[in-house]
Design a protein around this motif. Structure first.
Motif, PDB file in Angstrom:
ATOM      1  N   ALA A  31       0.844  -1.197   0.000  1.00 40.79           N
ATOM      2  CA  ALA A  31       0.000   0.000   0.000  1.00 40.79           C
ATOM      3  C   ALA A  31       0.877   1.244   0.000  1.00 40.79           C
ATOM      4  O   ALA A  31       1.965   1.253   0.573  1.00 40.79           O
ATOM      5  CB  ALA A  31      -0.915   0.001   1.217  1.00 40.79           C
ATOM      6  N   ASP A  32       0.384   2.279  -0.644  1.00 37.40           N
ATOM      7  CA  ASP A  32       1.103   3.550  -0.708  1.00 37.40           C
ATOM      8  C   ASP A  32       0.133   4.648  -0.283  1.00 37.40           C
ATOM      9  O   ASP A  32      -0.696   5.095  -1.077  1.00 37.40           O
ATOM     10  CB  ASP A  32       1.615   3.788  -2.123  1.00 37.40           C
ATOM     11  CG  ASP A  32       2.438   5.052  -2.259  1.00 37.40           C
ATOM     12  OD1 ASP A  32       2.459   5.867  -1.310  1.00 37.40           O
ATOM     13  OD2 ASP A  32       3.049   5.237  -3.314  1.00 37.40           O
ATOM     14  N   LEU A  33       0.225   5.064   0.962  1.00 37.77           N
ATOM     15  CA  LEU A  33      -0.702   6.061   1.491  1.00 37.77           C
ATOM     16  C   LEU A  33      -0.586   7.391   0.764  1.00 37.77           C
ATOM     17  O   LEU A  33      -1.566   8.127   0.662  1.00 37.77           O
ATOM     18  CB  LEU A  33      -0.506   6.221   2.995  1.00 37.77           C
ATOM     19  CG  LEU A  33      -0.735   4.944   3.810  1.00 37.77           C
ATOM     20  CD1 LEU A  33      -0.544   5.211   5.294  1.00 37.77           C
ATOM     21  CD2 LEU A  33      -2.107   4.357   3.543  1.00 37.77           C
ATOM     22  N   GLU A  37      -3.577  10.177  -0.974  1.00 36.00           N
ATOM     23  CA  GLU A  37      -3.667  11.611  -0.708  1.00 36.00           C
ATOM     24  C   GLU A  37      -3.689  12.457  -1.972  1.00 36.00           C
ATOM     25  O   GLU A  37      -4.215  13.551  -1.973  1.00 36.00           O
ATOM     26  CB  GLU A  37      -2.520  12.027   0.203  1.00 36.00           C
ATOM     27  CG  GLU A  37      -2.551  11.222   1.477  1.00 36.00           C
ATOM     28  CD  GLU A  37      -2.142  11.996   2.678  1.00 36.00           C
ATOM     29  OE1 GLU A  37      -1.813  13.177   2.556  1.00 36.00           O
ATOM     30  OE2 GLU A  37      -2.166  11.396   3.757  1.00 36.00           O
ATOM     31  N   SER A  38      -3.144  11.932  -3.046  1.00 38.78           N
ATOM     32  CA  SER A  38      -3.063  12.709  -4.282  1.00 38.78           C
ATOM     33  C   SER A  38      -4.309  12.567  -5.165  1.00 38.78           C
ATOM     34  O   SER A  38      -4.368  13.153  -6.238  1.00 38.78           O
ATOM     35  CB  SER A  38      -1.822  12.284  -5.073  1.00 38.78           C
ATOM     36  OG  SER A  38      -1.944  10.935  -5.492  1.00 38.78           O
ATOM     37  N   LEU A  39      -5.296  11.826  -4.711  1.00 35.70           N
ATOM     38  CA  LEU A  39      -6.481  11.564  -5.532  1.00 35.70           C
ATOM     39  C   LEU A  39      -7.452  12.743  -5.553  1.00 35.70           C
ATOM     40  O   LEU A  39      -7.740  13.329  -4.511  1.00 35.70           O
ATOM     41  CB  LEU A  39      -7.230  10.329  -5.022  1.00 35.70           C
ATOM     42  CG  LEU A  39      -6.480   9.006  -5.066  1.00 35.70           C
ATOM     43  CD1 LEU A  39      -7.347   7.895  -4.485  1.00 35.70           C
ATOM     44  CD2 LEU A  39      -6.048   8.675  -6.470  1.00 35.70           C
ATOM     45  N   ASP A  40      -7.965  13.044  -6.734  1.00 36.89           N
ATOM     46  CA  ASP A  40      -9.053  14.019  -6.822  1.00 36.89           C
ATOM     47  C   ASP A  40     -10.367  13.300  -6.494  1.00 36.89           C
ATOM     48  O   ASP A  40     -10.383  12.084  -6.301  1.00 36.89           O
ATOM     49  CB  ASP A  40      -9.101  14.688  -8.199  1.00 36.89           C
ATOM     50  CG  ASP A  40      -9.367  13.715  -9.340  1.00 36.89           C
ATOM     51  OD1 ASP A  40     -10.008  12.653  -9.123  1.00 36.89           O
ATOM     52  OD2 ASP A  40      -8.939  13.992 -10.471  1.00 36.89           O
ATOM     53  N   ARG A  41     -11.453  14.022  -6.424  1.00 39.34           N
ATOM     54  CA  ARG A  41     -12.715  13.409  -5.997  1.00 39.34           C
ATOM     55  C   ARG A  41     -13.196  12.330  -6.956  1.00 39.34           C
ATOM     56  O   ARG A  41     -13.769  11.332  -6.526  1.00 39.34           O
ATOM     57  CB  ARG A  41     -13.781  14.456  -5.746  1.00 39.34           C
ATOM     58  CG  ARG A  41     -14.277  15.176  -6.951  1.00 39.34           C
ATOM     59  CD  ARG A  41     -15.312  16.250  -6.545  1.00 39.34           C
ATOM     60  NE  ARG A  41     -15.779  16.958  -7.696  1.00 39.34           N
ATOM     61  CZ  ARG A  41     -16.919  16.684  -8.319  1.00 39.34           C
ATOM     62  NH1 ARG A  41     -17.715  15.752  -7.863  1.00 39.34           N
ATOM     63  NH2 ARG A  41     -17.278  17.369  -9.382  1.00 39.34           N
ATOM     64  N   LEU A  86      -8.944   1.487 -16.329  1.00 40.75           N
ATOM     65  CA  LEU A  86      -8.712   2.351 -17.489  1.00 40.75           C
ATOM     66  C   LEU A  86      -8.093   3.685 -17.076  1.00 40.75           C
ATOM     67  O   LEU A  86      -7.266   4.246 -17.800  1.00 40.75           O
ATOM     68  CB  LEU A  86     -10.043   2.576 -18.211  1.00 40.75           C
ATOM     69  CG  LEU A  86     -10.000   3.022 -19.650  1.00 40.75           C
ATOM     70  CD1 LEU A  86      -9.261   2.012 -20.517  1.00 40.75           C
ATOM     71  CD2 LEU A  86     -11.414   3.199 -20.169  1.00 40.75           C
ATOM     72  N   ALA A  87      -8.458   4.162 -15.887  1.00 39.12           N
ATOM     73  CA  ALA A  87      -7.927   5.429 -15.370  1.00 39.12           C
ATOM     74  C   ALA A  87      -6.527   5.281 -14.775  1.00 39.12           C
ATOM     75  O   ALA A  87      -5.957   6.247 -14.269  1.00 39.12           O
ATOM     76  CB  ALA A  87      -8.882   5.997 -14.320  1.00 39.12           C
ATOM     77  N   GLY A  88      -5.973   4.076 -14.812  1.00 38.26           N
ATOM     78  CA  GLY A  88      -4.615   3.866 -14.297  1.00 38.26           C
ATOM     79  C   GLY A  88      -4.565   3.410 -12.858  1.00 38.26           C
ATOM     80  O   GLY A  88      -3.549   3.569 -12.192  1.00 38.26           O
ATOM     81  N   CYS A  89      -5.674   2.862 -12.351  1.00 41.45           N
ATOM     82  CA  CYS A  89      -5.748   2.308 -10.998  1.00 41.45           C
ATOM     83  C   CYS A  89      -5.433   3.339  -9.920  1.00 41.45           C
ATOM     84  O   CYS A  89      -4.520   3.157  -9.101  1.00 41.45           O
ATOM     85  CB  CYS A  89      -4.845   1.095 -10.839  1.00 41.45           C
ATOM     86  SG  CYS A  89      -5.104  -0.183 -12.081  1.00 41.45           S
ATOM     87  N   PRO A  90      -6.179   4.456  -9.901  1.00 35.69           N
ATOM     88  CA  PRO A  90      -5.909   5.472  -8.882  1.00 35.69           C
ATOM     89  C   PRO A  90      -5.999   4.900  -7.467  1.00 35.69           C
ATOM     90  O   PRO A  90      -6.872   4.094  -7.172  1.00 35.69           O
ATOM     91  CB  PRO A  90      -6.987   6.533  -9.110  1.00 35.69           C
ATOM     92  CG  PRO A  90      -7.932   6.008 -10.114  1.00 35.69           C
ATOM     93  CD  PRO A  90      -7.321   4.798 -10.737  1.00 35.69           C
ATOM     94  N   GLY A  91      -5.048   5.304  -6.642  1.00 35.02           N
ATOM     95  CA  GLY A  91      -4.993   4.830  -5.266  1.00 35.02           C
ATOM     96  C   GLY A  91      -3.974   3.731  -5.064  1.00 35.02           C
ATOM     97  O   GLY A  91      -3.705   3.324  -3.945  1.00 35.02           O
ATOM     98  N   ILE A  92      -3.416   3.259  -6.170  1.00 34.28           N
ATOM     99  CA  ILE A  92      -2.380   2.229  -6.097  1.00 34.28           C
ATOM    100  C   ILE A  92      -1.122   2.788  -6.737  1.00 34.28           C
ATOM    101  O   ILE A  92      -1.164   3.338  -7.836  1.00 34.28           O
ATOM    102  CB  ILE A  92      -2.820   0.937  -6.823  1.00 34.28           C
ATOM    103  CG1 ILE A  92      -3.868   0.212  -5.994  1.00 34.28           C
ATOM    104  CG2 ILE A  92      -1.634   0.032  -7.086  1.00 34.28           C
ATOM    105  CD1 ILE A  92      -4.313  -1.105  -6.582  1.00 34.28           C
ATOM    106  N   SER A  93      -0.017   2.638  -6.059  1.00 32.18           N
ATOM    107  CA  SER A  93       1.272   3.014  -6.619  1.00 32.18           C
ATOM    108  C   SER A  93       1.659   1.967  -7.662  1.00 32.18           C
ATOM    109  O   SER A  93       1.671   0.772  -7.372  1.00 32.18           O
ATOM    110  CB  SER A  93       2.318   3.057  -5.504  1.00 32.18           C
ATOM    111  OG  SER A  93       3.613   2.986  -6.037  1.00 32.18           O
ATOM    112  N   LEU A  94       1.958   2.409  -8.860  1.00 28.24           N
ATOM    113  CA  LEU A  94       2.307   1.467  -9.919  1.00 28.24           C
ATOM    114  C   LEU A  94       3.611   0.752  -9.613  1.00 28.24           C
ATOM    115  O   LEU A  94       3.770  -0.424  -9.953  1.00 28.24           O
ATOM    116  CB  LEU A  94       2.354   2.183 -11.262  1.00 28.24           C
ATOM    117  CG  LEU A  94       1.040   2.864 -11.650  1.00 28.24           C
ATOM    118  CD1 LEU A  94       1.147   3.494 -13.023  1.00 28.24           C
ATOM    119  CD2 LEU A  94      -0.125   1.895 -11.583  1.00 28.24           C
TER     120      LEU A  94
END
Length: 109
Positions: A31-33, A37-41, A86-94
Motif C-alpha cells: 500500500a502507498d498512502l 492523498e493525491s487523488l481528486d474526488r 482504465l484510469a490507471g488504478c488510482p490509489g495504487i502506486s504502480l
C-alpha cells in the motif's frame, strides 16, 4: 487498457484479489498512502467503487447479478472496476503494483 489493468486482472484471475483490496485500504506492505492523498474526488470515487467490486468478487465470486444478504441488496460493479483500471488504478502506486506482481509470480511458480 493500460499495463496496470492487465496486471490487476492477472492478480484477480490467480486468486490475489485480497492483495489488491489491502493495497486500496492501506493494509499491506504494498500500500502507498501517498497515492491516496493525491487523488481528486473522481479518482477517489473510482477507487471506492473498485474496492466495493473487489470485496463483492471475493465474497460471492464472479457474479453479474446482485445478491440479497439479510434484506440488503449487494451488487458487483464491473463497469466501475473497468473504469478504475482504465484510469490507471488510482490509489495504487504502480511501482508497488509491480513489486506485488513480482512477488506473486515468484510464489506461484
Amino acid at each position: 487498457m493500460m499495463k496496470e489493468g492487465f496486471d490487476i486482472d492477472w492478480l484477480v484471475d490467480r486468486g490475489f484479489a485480497a492483495d489488491i483490496v489491502k493495497m486500496l485500504i492501506g493494509e499491506n506492505e504494498f500500500a502507498d498512502l501517498d497515492a491516496f492523498e493525491s487523488l481528486d474526488r473522481h479518482s477517489r470515487r473510482l477507487r471506492g467503487m473498485a474496492l466495493q467490486h473487489l470485496q463483492f468478487f471475493i465474497e460471492y465470486g464472479d457474479r453479474k447479478d446482485p445478491v440479497d444478504v439479510d434484506g440488503k441488496i449487494l451488487s458487483p460493479y464491473p463497469e466501475y472496476f473497468y473504469a478504475w483500471k482504465l484510469a490507471g488504478c488510482p490509489g495504487i502506486s504502480l511501482h508497488q503494483l509491480d513489486r506485488l506482481i513480482s512477488v506473486r509470480r515468484s510464489s506461484s511458480s
